[in-house]
Design a protein around this motif. Structure first.
Motif, PDB file in Angstrom:
ATOM      1  N   PHE A 143       1.303  -0.901   0.494  1.00  0.00           N
ATOM      2  CA  PHE A 143       0.020  -0.197   0.192  1.00  0.00           C
ATOM      3  C   PHE A 143       0.851   1.344  -0.542  1.00  0.00           C
ATOM      4  N   ILE A 144       0.546   2.210  -0.763  1.00  0.00           N
ATOM      5  CA  ILE A 144       1.525   3.444  -0.974  1.00  0.00           C
ATOM      6  C   ILE A 144       0.502   4.511  -0.556  1.00  0.00           C
ATOM      7  N   TYR A 145       0.990   5.805  -0.964  1.00  0.00           N
ATOM      8  CA  TYR A 145       0.754   7.065  -0.740  1.00  0.00           C
ATOM      9  C   TYR A 145       1.531   7.668  -1.937  1.00  0.00           C
ATOM     10  N   LEU A 146       0.709   8.028  -3.219  1.00  0.00           N
ATOM     11  CA  LEU A 146       1.058   8.652  -4.674  1.00  0.00           C
ATOM     12  C   LEU A 146       0.569   9.971  -4.986  1.00  0.00           C
ATOM     13  N   THR A 147       1.968  10.451  -5.734  1.00  0.00           N
ATOM     14  CA  THR A 147       1.547  11.986  -6.083  1.00  0.00           C
ATOM     15  C   THR A 147       1.839  11.264  -7.721  1.00  0.00           C
ATOM     16  N   LYS A 148       1.560  11.421  -8.594  1.00  0.00           N
ATOM     17  CA  LYS A 148       1.731  11.261  -9.510  1.00  0.00           C
ATOM     18  C   LYS A 148       1.813  12.840 -10.867  1.00  0.00           C
ATOM     19  N   GLY A 149       2.473  13.127 -11.495  1.00  0.00           N
ATOM     20  CA  GLY A 149       3.291  14.299 -12.486  1.00  0.00           C
ATOM     21  C   GLY A 149       4.235  13.743 -13.537  1.00  0.00           C
ATOM     22  N   SER A 150       5.379  14.638 -13.008  1.00  0.00           N
ATOM     23  CA  SER A 150       6.152  14.588 -14.200  1.00  0.00           C
ATOM     24  C   SER A 150       7.632  15.016 -13.295  1.00  0.00           C
ATOM     25  N   ASP A 199       3.648  14.210   4.832  1.00  0.00           N
ATOM     26  CA  ASP A 199       2.009  15.350   5.341  1.00  0.00           C
ATOM     27  C   ASP A 199       0.504  14.440   5.096  1.00  0.00           C
ATOM     28  N   ARG A 200       0.113  14.156   3.639  1.00  0.00           N
ATOM     29  CA  ARG A 200      -0.410  12.816   3.543  1.00  0.00           C
ATOM     30  C   ARG A 200      -0.820  11.811   4.278  1.00  0.00           C
ATOM     31  N   ALA A 201       0.999  10.944   4.805  1.00  0.00           N
ATOM     32  CA  ALA A 201       0.615  10.109   5.908  1.00  0.00           C
ATOM     33  C   ALA A 201       0.384  10.769   6.786  1.00  0.00           C
ATOM     34  N   GLU A 202       0.042  11.974   7.375  1.00  0.00           N
ATOM     35  CA  GLU A 202      -0.425  12.758   8.639  1.00  0.00           C
ATOM     36  C   GLU A 202       0.913  11.407  10.002  1.00  0.00           C
ATOM     37  N   ILE A 217       5.744   7.331  -1.371  1.00  0.00           N
ATOM     38  CA  ILE A 217       5.777   6.369   0.862  1.00  0.00           C
ATOM     39  C   ILE A 217       5.407   5.264   0.180  1.00  0.00           C
ATOM     40  N   ILE A 218       6.166   3.887   0.616  1.00  0.00           N
ATOM     41  CA  ILE A 218       4.890   2.528   1.137  1.00  0.00           C
ATOM     42  C   ILE A 218       4.885   2.985   2.327  1.00  0.00           C
ATOM     43  N   SER A 219       3.323   2.296   2.765  1.00  0.00           N
ATOM     44  CA  SER A 219       2.134   2.894   3.921  1.00  0.00           C
ATOM     45  C   SER A 219       2.456   1.894   4.661  1.00  0.00           C
ATOM     46  N   ARG A 220       2.235   1.741   5.934  1.00  0.00           N
ATOM     47  CA  ARG A 220       2.426   0.645   7.206  1.00  0.00           C
ATOM     48  C   ARG A 220       0.580  -0.042   7.128  1.00  0.00           C
ATOM     49  N   SER A 221      -0.151   0.780   6.568  1.00  0.00           N
ATOM     50  CA  SER A 221      -1.114   0.483   6.884  1.00  0.00           C
ATOM     51  C   SER A 221      -2.604   1.362   5.284  1.00  0.00           C
ATOM     52  N   LYS A 222      -3.337   0.608   5.124  1.00  0.00           N
ATOM     53  CA  LYS A 222      -4.001   0.519   3.700  1.00  0.00           C
ATOM     54  C   LYS A 222      -4.234   1.401   3.426  1.00  0.00           C
ATOM     55  N   THR A 223      -4.155   1.799   2.145  1.00  0.00           N
ATOM     56  CA  THR A 223      -4.662   2.947   1.436  1.00  0.00           C
ATOM     57  C   THR A 223      -5.698   2.536  -0.169  1.00  0.00           C
ATOM     58  N   SER A 224      -5.726   3.714  -0.701  1.00  0.00           N
ATOM     59  CA  SER A 224      -6.921   3.258  -1.698  1.00  0.00           C
ATOM     60  C   SER A 224      -5.553   3.095  -3.125  1.00  0.00           C
ATOM     61  N   ILE A 225      -4.147   3.002  -2.764  1.00  0.00           N
ATOM     62  CA  ILE A 225      -3.410   2.632  -3.341  1.00  0.00           C
ATOM     63  C   ILE A 225      -2.652   1.793  -3.385  1.00  0.00           C
TER      64      ILE A 225
END
Length: 269
Positions: A132-139, A155-158, A192-200
């Motif tokens: 599970f990850i927090y992801l920012t798409k872009g270039s 910050d998003r990952a609190e 960032i790889i998350s230790r909890s479940k995310t949508s991605i």
């Protein structure tokens, strides 16, 4: 006989600047018991007790308005409420510090692992579980852009601390087509790889994994080597390329110490 303290003495005893003490007086939070003819401020033991409460509450993040209301309307019930509030704040701080301690211990363990690691530049195909990850798409092309996005992801990952060198694994994605065309420095996302479940998620499956040490600008030769390896083994790439940064700029300024892991998703031809 009542003992009184000058503002300078109070400032030294409590390590509070005289400017802050004057400000507390201005807003009516801590008014000196008396002044002499020369205008010197004097504080009694009662005021020192009050200042102790103010400092403790400020350390716990209580606003000046709330502190003023509490000190003006003290009662058993009010005091009990304030104690419960402080206990909650302390418990929360302890949880955050324990979490940070675990993260730092994990990162230290990782650093020690890679200090002894020897299997660099050895391709290996293995199955990886989904992540599970927090992801920012872009270039993204510049390292500074990637670092900024990783901070925003934190910050998003609190994560309520500013330690980017913590346990969370950080990485980037390269679009499969860009990679096939040799555009190895054109990133399509940071994560960032998350230790909890995310949508991605990073999908489970077969991956070609490969560790290399040193500057990122040497990555061309590694990818050319891996392309040849994939073709010779009868596989094809079936997704975006992953780069994980185990040892990077937040940990060391010596680029020779950088450790990057490449993960390439594969399927059998």
């Amino acid at each position: 006989m009542k003992k009184f303290y000058k503002i300078g003495d109070v400032s030294k005893i409590y390590n509070v600047s005289t400017d802050i003490l004057r400000y507390y007086e201005k807003i009516g939070l801590l008014i000196p018991d008396s002044r002499n003819s020369n205008g010197y401020r004097y504080y009694s033991e009662k005021q020192l007790w009050k200042l102790s409460n103010i400092r403790n509450l400020r350390k716990l993040g209580v606003g000046l308005k709330e502190i003023t209301e509490f000190l003006e309307t003290r009662s058993l019930e009010k005091t009990e409420e304030m104690i419960d509030f402080q206990l909650d704040k302390i418990d929360n701080s302890i949880r955050q510090l324990l979490s940070l301690k675990r993260e730092l211990e994990g990162k230290k363990e990782s650093i020690n692992y890679f200090k002894e690691f020897k299997d660099y530049e050895l391709p290996e195909i293995k199955k990886l579980e989904k992540r599970f990850i927090y992801l920012t798409k872009g270039s993204f092309k510049e390292e500074s852009e990637i670092n900024l996005e990783l901070k925003r992801l934190k910050d998003r990952a609190e994560e309520e601390n500013d330690f980017l060198f913590t346990e969370s694994e950080i990485g980037t994605l390269i679009d499969k087509k860009e990679w096939e065309n040799g555009n190895y420095y054109s990133y399509s996302g940071t994560f960032i790889i998350s230790r909890s479940k995310t949508s991605i998620i990073l999908l489970e499956g077969l991956y070609l994994t490969y560790f290399f040490k040193g500057d990122y600008f040497s990555i061309d030769k590694h990818y050319e080597k891996l392309k040849e390896y994939v073709a010779n083994k009868g596989y094809r790439v079936c997704g975006d390329i992953i780069e994980l940064y185990h040892i990077e700029i937040h940990i060391t300024e010596n680029k020779d110490e950088y450790v990057t892991e490449i993960q390439i998703p594969l399927e059998k031809i």
